[in-house]
Design an enzyme around this catalytic site. Structure first.
Site, PDB file in Angstrom:
ATOM      1  N   LEU A 109      37.508 -91.705  12.235  1.00  0.00           N
ATOM      2  CA  LEU A 109      36.113 -91.418  11.916  1.00  0.00           C
ATOM      3  C   LEU A 109      35.227 -91.470  13.155  1.00  0.00           C
ATOM      4  O   LEU A 109      34.319 -90.646  13.311  1.00  0.00           O
ATOM      5  CB  LEU A 109      35.605 -92.403  10.856  1.00  0.00           C
ATOM      6  CG  LEU A 109      34.145 -92.263  10.441  1.00  0.00           C
ATOM      7  CD1 LEU A 109      33.838 -90.874   9.925  1.00  0.00           C
ATOM      8  CD2 LEU A 109      33.783 -93.323   9.396  1.00  0.00           C
ATOM      9  N   SER A 130      32.468 -99.983   3.459  1.00  0.00           N
ATOM     10  CA  SER A 130      33.506 -99.463   2.576  1.00  0.00           C
ATOM     11  C   SER A 130      33.082 -99.723   1.145  1.00  0.00           C
ATOM     12  O   SER A 130      32.223-100.580   0.880  1.00  0.00           O
ATOM     13  CB  SER A 130      34.837-100.176   2.866  1.00  0.00           C
ATOM     14  OG  SER A 130      35.772 -99.967   1.830  1.00  0.00           O
ATOM     15  N   TYR A 189      39.627-108.177   4.210  1.00  0.00           N
ATOM     16  CA  TYR A 189      38.876-106.945   4.486  1.00  0.00           C
ATOM     17  C   TYR A 189      37.630-106.870   3.611  1.00  0.00           C
ATOM     18  O   TYR A 189      36.521-106.621   4.103  1.00  0.00           O
ATOM     19  CB  TYR A 189      39.766-105.730   4.251  1.00  0.00           C
ATOM     20  CG  TYR A 189      39.103-104.413   4.580  1.00  0.00           C
ATOM     21  CD1 TYR A 189      38.828-104.069   5.905  1.00  0.00           C
ATOM     22  CD2 TYR A 189      38.759-103.506   3.581  1.00  0.00           C
ATOM     23  CE1 TYR A 189      38.222-102.855   6.219  1.00  0.00           C
ATOM     24  CE2 TYR A 189      38.150-102.296   3.883  1.00  0.00           C
ATOM     25  CZ  TYR A 189      37.887-101.970   5.201  1.00  0.00           C
ATOM     26  OH  TYR A 189      37.280-100.771   5.504  1.00  0.00           O
ATOM     27  N   THR A 199      42.668 -91.492   7.730  1.00  0.00           N
ATOM     28  CA  THR A 199      42.815 -91.956   9.108  1.00  0.00           C
ATOM     29  C   THR A 199      44.015 -92.908   9.183  1.00  0.00           C
ATOM     30  O   THR A 199      44.712 -93.111   8.196  1.00  0.00           O
ATOM     31  CB  THR A 199      41.555 -92.710   9.571  1.00  0.00           C
ATOM     32  OG1 THR A 199      41.459 -93.941   8.832  1.00  0.00           O
ATOM     33  CG2 THR A 199      40.294 -91.884   9.350  1.00  0.00           C
TER      34      THR A 199
END
Length: 305
Positions: free
Chosen positions: A45, A175, A188, A223
């Site tokens: 990105l 996210s 995360y 990605t």
């Protein structure tokens, strides 16, 4: 009944016209000649953001740990047939968000070359796959250092400059997992939740200083994020998840980020309907959301055994 509906429609027309006119009259911010600092610009990105902003006339500062990859991205920009190559609009800077205490020096070094930083895109980050109670503390520390503390340290350094000139735009790449947490992503999700909270507080604090703060919360992007993610023990996951492989093209997400800057949007949740529904469900019917996540955890348990 028909008369009532017709009257209601007619009454709504002025409101609709007003909203449309506001949208059309709203000034769209140009990024031409703006200095844009992008972290994690060596791939994925970040690389696509570099291409999109460069194509729109911005001066871009590419930041990442891997100097060789930054050189590759720089050359790909210069070889872009869509625009005339301009090496002066591309600046490379090695930067590691996991190392603290030197980012202010890096920012001052960049400003000495560009004289300003107009837009900061905090894109760099690391992902994680693992069982929460088996995850080493060092793994949680790494996620927080890169995704939160390093980002905050860099942002704070850039903000000092933006506050002085009373203008600037900060874009934090979060996210969907910054809105909802799913099994086997504890570190995360925790880091992205923290980034969202920080962004919301910061946005309010600098709103009177001419500075915009935006957050984009995308779903899966095509990605190497899952490949490069760390496991419970800190090892490389080294697997391209099926959901990631089917994700959005990073250029599309980069174009959305560009539009966010131009239109000064505060937050965009870039995700399919079922992800958006999960966010709503977590807020209005949490017990149902918890049951669904319990079932998902049981279903995926063998993958992390």
């Amino acid at each position: 009944m028909e008369l009532y509906i017709g009257t209601l429609v007619i009454a709504c027309i002025p409101v609709a016209l007003f909203l449309i006119s506001r949208r059309l009259l709203k000034s769209v911010k140009s990024v031409k000649d703006k200095v844009v600092l992008i972290t994690g610009a060596s791939s994925g990105l970040g690389e696509e953001c570099a291409k999109v902003f460069y194509e729109n006339g911005a001066v871009i500062v590419l930041c990442a740990r891997r100097k060789a990859e930054l050189e590759r991205v720089r050359q790909s920009l210069l070889d872009n047939p869509k625009i005339t190559a301009d090496p002066k609009r591309i600046i490379l800077q090695e930067l590691d968000l996991e190392k603290s205490g030197y980012l202010n020096t890096i920012v001052q070094r960049i400003i000495s070359k560009t004289s300003t930083i107009d837009i900061l895109i905090n894109n760099a980050g690391v992902s994680y796959r693992g069982v929460a109670h088996e995850t080493e503390l060092s793994v949680f520390s790494k996620l927080l250092k890169v995704n939160v503390l390093g980002t905050v340290e860099l942002t704070t350094s850039v903000l000092q400059h933006m506050i002085e000139k009373e203008s600037g735009h900060i874009v934090n790449v979060s996210s969907v997992q910054g809105k909802i947490a799913i099994p086997y992503r504890s570190a995360y999700a925790a880091s992205k939740h923290a980034l969202h909270a920080y962004s919301d507080s910061l946005r309010a604090e600098v709103s009177s200083k001419g500075i915009q703060v935006s957050v984009i919360a995308p779903a899966y992007i095509r990605t190497n994020l899952s490949v490069n993610s760390v496991t419970s023990s800190g090892e490389k996951h080294a697997v391209m998840d099926a959901t990631t492989a089917k994700g959005m093209h990073p250029r599309y997400v980069a174009q959305v980020i560009l539009s966010m800057v131009k239109d000064e949007k505060r937050e965009v949740i870039l995700a399919p309907f079922h992800h958006r529904l999960a966010i709503i469900l977590r807020a209005v019917y949490p017990s149902m959301y918890f049951r669904i996540m319990n079932m998902r955890a049981t279903k995926e348990e063998n993958s992390y055994a």
